[in-house]
Design an enzyme around this catalytic site. Structure first.
Site, short mmCIF file in Angstrom:
data_model
loop_
_atom_site.label_atom_id
_atom_site.label_comp_id
_atom_site.label_asym_id
_atom_site.label_seq_id
_atom_site.Cartn_x
_atom_site.Cartn_y
_atom_site.Cartn_z
N GLY A 135 -21.02 -0.60 63.79
CA GLY A 135 -19.56 -0.61 63.58
C GLY A 135 -19.28 -1.14 62.19
O GLY A 135 -19.17 -0.37 61.23
N ILE A 161 -13.76 6.45 69.14
CA ILE A 161 -13.16 7.42 68.22
C ILE A 161 -11.76 7.81 68.68
O ILE A 161 -11.57 8.32 69.80
CB ILE A 161 -14.06 8.68 68.08
CG1 ILE A 161 -15.49 8.27 67.69
CG2 ILE A 161 -13.46 9.66 67.07
CD1 ILE A 161 -15.63 7.42 66.45
N GLU A 244 -6.70 3.82 54.37
CA GLU A 244 -6.67 3.49 55.80
C GLU A 244 -6.15 2.07 56.02
O GLU A 244 -5.31 1.81 56.88
CB GLU A 244 -8.08 3.63 56.40
CG GLU A 244 -8.13 3.26 57.88
CD GLU A 244 -9.51 3.34 58.50
OE1 GLU A 244 -10.49 3.68 57.80
OE2 GLU A 244 -9.62 3.07 59.71
N ARG A 245 -6.64 1.14 55.20
CA ARG A 245 -6.25 -0.26 55.38
C ARG A 245 -4.80 -0.49 54.94
O ARG A 245 -4.08 -1.26 55.57
CB ARG A 245 -7.23 -1.16 54.61
CG ARG A 245 -8.57 -1.16 55.31
CD ARG A 245 -9.69 -1.80 54.55
NE ARG A 245 -10.92 -1.63 55.33
CZ ARG A 245 -12.15 -1.79 54.86
NH1 ARG A 245 -12.33 -2.16 53.61
NH2 ARG A 245 -13.19 -1.61 55.65
N HIS A 340 10.82 -14.26 74.84
CA HIS A 340 11.33 -13.48 75.97
C HIS A 340 11.05 -14.15 77.32
O HIS A 340 11.51 -13.66 78.36
CB HIS A 340 10.72 -12.06 75.98
CG HIS A 340 11.38 -11.13 75.00
ND1 HIS A 340 11.19 -11.21 73.64
CD2 HIS A 340 12.24 -10.10 75.19
CE1 HIS A 340 11.89 -10.27 73.05
NE2 HIS A 340 12.55 -9.58 73.96
N GLY A 341 10.29 -15.23 77.33
CA GLY A 341 10.00 -15.91 78.59
C GLY A 341 9.28 -14.98 79.56
O GLY A 341 8.46 -14.14 79.14
N GLY A 342 9.61 -15.10 80.85
CA GLY A 342 8.95 -14.28 81.89
C GLY A 342 9.14 -12.80 81.63
O GLY A 342 8.24 -11.99 81.89
C1 FAD Z 1 -8.97 1.35 69.67
C2 FAD Z 1 -10.00 1.60 68.60
C3 FAD Z 1 -9.93 2.75 67.83
C4 FAD Z 1 -10.91 3.03 66.88
N1 FAD Z 1 -10.88 4.21 66.18
C5 FAD Z 1 -11.94 4.56 65.42
C6 FAD Z 1 -12.03 5.87 64.83
O1 FAD Z 1 -11.12 6.70 64.96
N2 FAD Z 1 -13.15 6.18 64.13
C7 FAD Z 1 -14.18 5.30 63.95
O2 FAD Z 1 -15.16 5.66 63.31
N3 FAD Z 1 -14.11 4.03 64.46
C8 FAD Z 1 -13.04 3.66 65.20
N4 FAD Z 1 -12.96 2.39 65.75
C9 FAD Z 1 -14.06 1.47 65.52
C10 FAD Z 1 -13.71 0.23 64.69
O3 FAD Z 1 -13.56 0.59 63.34
C11 FAD Z 1 -14.81 -0.80 64.94
O4 FAD Z 1 -14.64 -1.27 66.27
C12 FAD Z 1 -14.79 -1.94 63.96
O5 FAD Z 1 -15.15 -1.50 62.67
C13 FAD Z 1 -15.74 -3.08 64.37
O6 FAD Z 1 -17.02 -2.60 64.67
P1 FAD Z 1 -17.71 -3.00 66.06
O7 FAD Z 1 -16.75 -2.78 67.15
O8 FAD Z 1 -19.01 -2.29 66.14
O9 FAD Z 1 -17.97 -4.54 65.97
P2 FAD Z 1 -19.25 -5.26 65.30
O10 FAD Z 1 -19.52 -4.68 63.97
O11 FAD Z 1 -20.36 -5.29 66.29
O12 FAD Z 1 -18.70 -6.72 65.12
C14 FAD Z 1 -18.54 -7.64 66.20
C15 FAD Z 1 -17.94 -8.92 65.65
O13 FAD Z 1 -18.81 -9.48 64.67
C16 FAD Z 1 -18.13 -9.62 63.45
N5 FAD Z 1 -19.05 -9.36 62.35
C17 FAD Z 1 -19.79 -8.21 62.11
N6 FAD Z 1 -20.47 -8.35 60.98
C18 FAD Z 1 -20.19 -9.57 60.46
C19 FAD Z 1 -20.59 -10.29 59.29
N7 FAD Z 1 -21.40 -9.74 58.38
N8 FAD Z 1 -20.11 -11.53 59.11
C20 FAD Z 1 -19.26 -12.10 60.01
N9 FAD Z 1 -18.84 -11.46 61.14
C21 FAD Z 1 -19.29 -10.22 61.35
C22 FAD Z 1 -17.02 -8.61 63.47
O14 FAD Z 1 -15.96 -8.96 62.61
C23 FAD Z 1 -16.60 -8.69 64.94
O15 FAD Z 1 -15.74 -9.78 65.13
C24 FAD Z 1 -11.96 2.09 66.68
C25 FAD Z 1 -12.00 0.90 67.42
C26 FAD Z 1 -11.06 0.67 68.40
C27 FAD Z 1 -11.19 -0.60 69.21
#
Ligand code: FAD
Length: 379
Positions: A135, A161, A244-245, A340-342
């Site tokens: 991720g 995704i 994106e961000r 909004h409470g409850g």
């Molecule tokens: C609803 C939803 C929609 C999404 N849509 C898309 C999409 O359309 N396309 C797509 O490609 N992805 C998508 N994502 C994926 C999203 O971008 C990832 O979930 C996100 O980048 C985090 O990756 P991960 O879930 O694998 O967490 P991980 O990378 O496993 O991280 C787990 C935790 O560890 C922390 N962490 C990881 N590395 C470090 C580090 N070096 N130092 C300190 N902390 C760290 C992270 O911040 C997090 O808190 C989506 C996710 C969700 C939940």
């Protein structure tokens, strides 16, 4: 019309009013039902397209409106008024992460085949980067593409995704060398078809969107679907992260402003101990703090946006805007829920959904920890 705030002009404010009207008439009235049904209808895409809203930043020759990222920024902010994070996410994934790489890196033929119908709302796109084992550490992806006669054969799995079930094409990151990593990742545009299987995931918020795991089993992808340069896909990932961000920060600013307006109205109306809630200093001061947070988030985001539009590469400012706004939005929603409470805990109130929807912000599109890591390295 509201006074304009730079970098927006009167033209953008007119666009804002028109998008706001469309959302109020066509999307917001259905938000609750779509969230309950765990799906918003696919025909939302062509309906948005008919208003020109899927191609604001794309040239007219591809069916776009010939605008730029400032026009898109208005759309990102206003989408919060849909009142369904899931609907906004599905549309956002299509316009903010799936189609921009095709516009920026695609061949003319790919633009005709994917971008043009995507702007018309006839094809829905998704961006597939995240995997069960990769991720935040994007370079660790393992989905692989083996080169064969006339194309590639793809095997692997993507997860979380957005538009993962409904999308017609998936802009997919794959490993094209044995080792993968920064110079071994490429992008393929994968059509939904034989060997592509999606399973929808249940989640805390964004219920109307189809977040899915997608598996690729011996999927043949023709040569002409390679997007950008072979082995240089990491550049493509990085290229769109800034937008994106920024889009996420703009979405948070829009959602926060709306939540504040609604909560202030509620606090003026709801009586406790013989006066409106807003007559109690603790609540009044909380509302003042929340308004300050909305303002701070807006200023930070607009500054990053202004730099982005001016062609700077404002990595620091965009990263700060993403980090600040996503956490602030979740905290603001929680505070609004408390006021909004409850009622705030009840499904029938918008704020219950808004608080759940806002929780994704500090995780998706690069987590808070990753934003801090980028900043720490830069600073
Ligand atoms: C609803 C939803 C929609 C999404 N849509 C898309 C999409 O359309 N396309 C797509 O490609 N992805 C998508 N994502 C994926 C999203 O971008 C990832 O979930 C996100 O980048 C985090 O990756 P991960 O879930 O694998 O967490 P991980 O990378 O496993 O991280 C787990 C935790 O560890 C922390 N962490 C990881 N590395 C470090 C580090 N070096 N130092 C300190 N902390 C760290 C992270 O911040 C997090 O808190 C989506 C996710 C969700 C939940």
């Amino acid at each position: 019309m509201a006074p304009t705030t730079p970098p927006f002009s009167d033209e953008h404010e007119q666009l804002r009013q028109s998008i706001r009207g469309f959302i109020a008439r066509e999307l917001a009235p259905h938000a609750q039902r779509w969230e309950d049904e765990r799906w918003f209808p696919d025909d939302v895409f062509p309906r948005l397209a008919a208003q020109g809203l899927l191609g604001l930043k794309y040239p007219e020759r591809y069916g776009g409106q010939g605008g730029d990222y400032l026009h898109e920024a208005v759309m990102c902010e206003e989408m919060a008024r849909t009142g369904s994070g899931g609907t906004a996410a599905g549309i956002g994934a299509h316009i903010n992460i799936a189609t921009p790489p095709i516009f920026k890196f695609g061949s003319e033929e790919q633009k005709q085949r994917y971008l043009v119908p995507a702007i018309r709302g006839e094809l829905i796109g998704a961006l597939g980067i995240t995997e069960p084992g990769a991720g935040s550490d994007v370079a660790a992806i393992t989905t692989r593409a083996e080169h064969v006669d006339g194309g590639w054969v793809v095997n692997g799995e993507k997860t979380y995704i957005t538009n993962g079930v409904r999308s017609h094409f998936i802009v997919t990151a794959v490993k094209t060398t044995q080792d993968g990593g920064h110079h071994g990742i490429s992008f393929l545009i994968v059509d939904r078809g034989e060997g592509v299987q999606s399973s929808k995931l249940e989640k805390m918020g964004w219920h109307a969107s189809d977040t899915a795991t997608i598996s690729f089993q011996d999927v043949f992808v023709p040569e002409q679907n390679l997007l950008g340069e072979l082995h240089e896909g990491f550049k493509l990932i990085m290229a769109n992260f800034q937008w994106e961000r920024l889009a996420m920060a703009l979405g948070a600013v829009g959602a926060m402003a709306l939540a504040w307006e609604r909560t202030a109205a509620f606090a003026n109306e709801r009586q406790a101990f013989g006066r409106p809630l807003s007559g109690h200093q603790a609540i009044r001061h909380k509302l003042a703090d929340l308004a300050t947070s909305v303002y701070t988030c807006r200023c930070t985001t607009y500054d990053a946006l202004r730099r982005f539009i001016a062609g700077e590469e404002p990595l620091k400012e965009v990263t700060m805007a993403k980090l600040l706004t996503q956490r602030a939005s979740f905290e603001l929603m929680d505070a609004c829920l408390q006021i909004h409470g409850g009622a705030g805990y009840m499904r029938e109130y918008w704020v219950e959904r808004a608080a759940r929807d806002a929780r994704l912000g500090p995780i998706g599109g690069g987590s808070d920890e990753i934003m801090r890591e980028i900043l720490a390295r830069m600073l």
